[in-house]
Scaffold this motif. Sequence first.
Motif, PDB file in Angstrom:
ATOM      1  N   LEU A 245      24.433  32.001 -24.079  1.00  0.00           N
ATOM      2  CA  LEU A 245      23.110  32.245 -23.518  1.00  0.00           C
ATOM      3  C   LEU A 245      23.135  32.300 -21.993  1.00  0.00           C
ATOM      4  O   LEU A 245      22.498  33.167 -21.386  1.00  0.00           O
ATOM      5  CB  LEU A 245      22.136  31.152 -23.988  1.00  0.00           C
ATOM      6  N   VAL A 246      23.862  31.380 -21.337  1.00  0.00           N
ATOM      7  CA  VAL A 246      23.856  31.355 -19.873  1.00  0.00           C
ATOM      8  C   VAL A 246      24.475  32.634 -19.311  1.00  0.00           C
ATOM      9  O   VAL A 246      24.028  33.177 -18.297  1.00  0.00           O
ATOM     10  CB  VAL A 246      24.581  30.105 -19.334  1.00  0.00           C
ATOM     11  N   GLY A 247      25.529  33.136 -19.983  1.00  0.00           N
ATOM     12  CA  GLY A 247      26.114  34.392 -19.531  1.00  0.00           C
ATOM     13  C   GLY A 247      25.161  35.559 -19.730  1.00  0.00           C
ATOM     14  O   GLY A 247      25.070  36.462 -18.878  1.00  0.00           O
ATOM     15  N   ARG A 248      24.433  35.554 -20.810  1.00  0.00           N
ATOM     16  CA  ARG A 248      23.477  36.633 -21.090  1.00  0.00           C
ATOM     17  C   ARG A 248      22.348  36.637 -20.066  1.00  0.00           C
ATOM     18  O   ARG A 248      21.945  37.690 -19.567  1.00  0.00           O
ATOM     19  CB  ARG A 248      22.934  36.460 -22.506  1.00  0.00           C
ATOM     20  N   MET A 249      21.838  35.459 -19.734  1.00  0.00           N
ATOM     21  CA  MET A 249      20.743  35.379 -18.760  1.00  0.00           C
ATOM     22  C   MET A 249      21.239  35.739 -17.361  1.00  0.00           C
ATOM     23  O   MET A 249      20.514  36.374 -16.584  1.00  0.00           O
ATOM     24  CB  MET A 249      20.128  33.974 -18.773  1.00  0.00           C
ATOM     25  N   ARG A 250      22.475  35.342 -17.029  1.00  0.00           N
ATOM     26  CA  ARG A 250      23.030  35.706 -15.726  1.00  0.00           C
ATOM     27  C   ARG A 250      23.152  37.221 -15.597  1.00  0.00           C
ATOM     28  O   ARG A 250      22.797  37.809 -14.577  1.00  0.00           O
ATOM     29  CB  ARG A 250      24.392  35.044 -15.533  1.00  0.00           C
ATOM     30  N   GLU A 251      23.624  37.851 -16.646  1.00  0.00           N
ATOM     31  CA  GLU A 251      23.759  39.308 -16.624  1.00  0.00           C
ATOM     32  C   GLU A 251      22.400  39.983 -16.553  1.00  0.00           C
ATOM     33  O   GLU A 251      22.218  40.976 -15.839  1.00  0.00           O
ATOM     34  CB  GLU A 251      24.512  39.765 -17.865  1.00  0.00           C
TER      35      GLU A 251
END
Length: 271
Positions: free
Chosen positions: A247-253
């Motif tokens: 999730l954190v990678g998805r939101m960062r992207e």
Amino acid sequence: MKRPSRKIALHLTPLLDLLLIVIFAQYMEVRQQETSTLQAAEAAAESREEAVTRLANLQEMHELASGELARAQQQAVELSMRNAQLREEAMRTEQALEQVRAQQRVVGELLTELYAIPQEDVERILDPTREPPIADSPEAQERLRQRFREMAEQDSGRMIMHLLSYEEIRKRCDVWKLHIDENNVATLDTGSRTFRFRVVPEQFEDHVFGLYKSLPQPKGLVIILYTYDRDTRVSITETIGQALQDLVGRMREDSGNRTRFEYADLGIRPE
């Protein structure tokens, strides 16, 4: 016998000359007096004009001085009033400062008491058998124990500085708190909003991502603090932990790398 008569002959020419001389002398004297009088009158007129000019200058200077005096008196009155206001403001500021100092002392003492965690609670928090463990090694556990002791022994001033430092950090990043209770109900507190929802492991990532999309633009750093109850199923906690990594990678992207998202698995929340 008659006496013979005598004839007296007067010579008038010398007398006339003398008379003319006297008249001419008087005339010259009068002319000289008139010239002196005229000169004196002219000098008096010039003196009068100079006196009038000086008087006018003195009157102008007097008016200017009177104006300056009036302005100076007005400024003195204004300064006196301003000084009175400043003294009153200084008194109010000093009173407010003293109140703040008293409040800081009380807050600091309360914080010191709050951080005076009993030793048995410290040992329970640092229990190496908990999942995931707070400390990965005996050395890390000892550092945490030392930190607890230091916090309990700090004076009120240092505790206030610790709190202020934490608040400064909070100004520059968002801290989200995610907690899963024993009934598999998640509570997500973003600081500005709080969401509660039942955890469906397969839908968790999409659901939280949708909540993120409904929020205003976060700060440059978002930290998600993940905790759960002691009785929460391990399968749920591990699934959510894995979902948070994605999730954190998805939101960062999604933010175009303008915001950095991180999460920390703090394990079981102390009761």
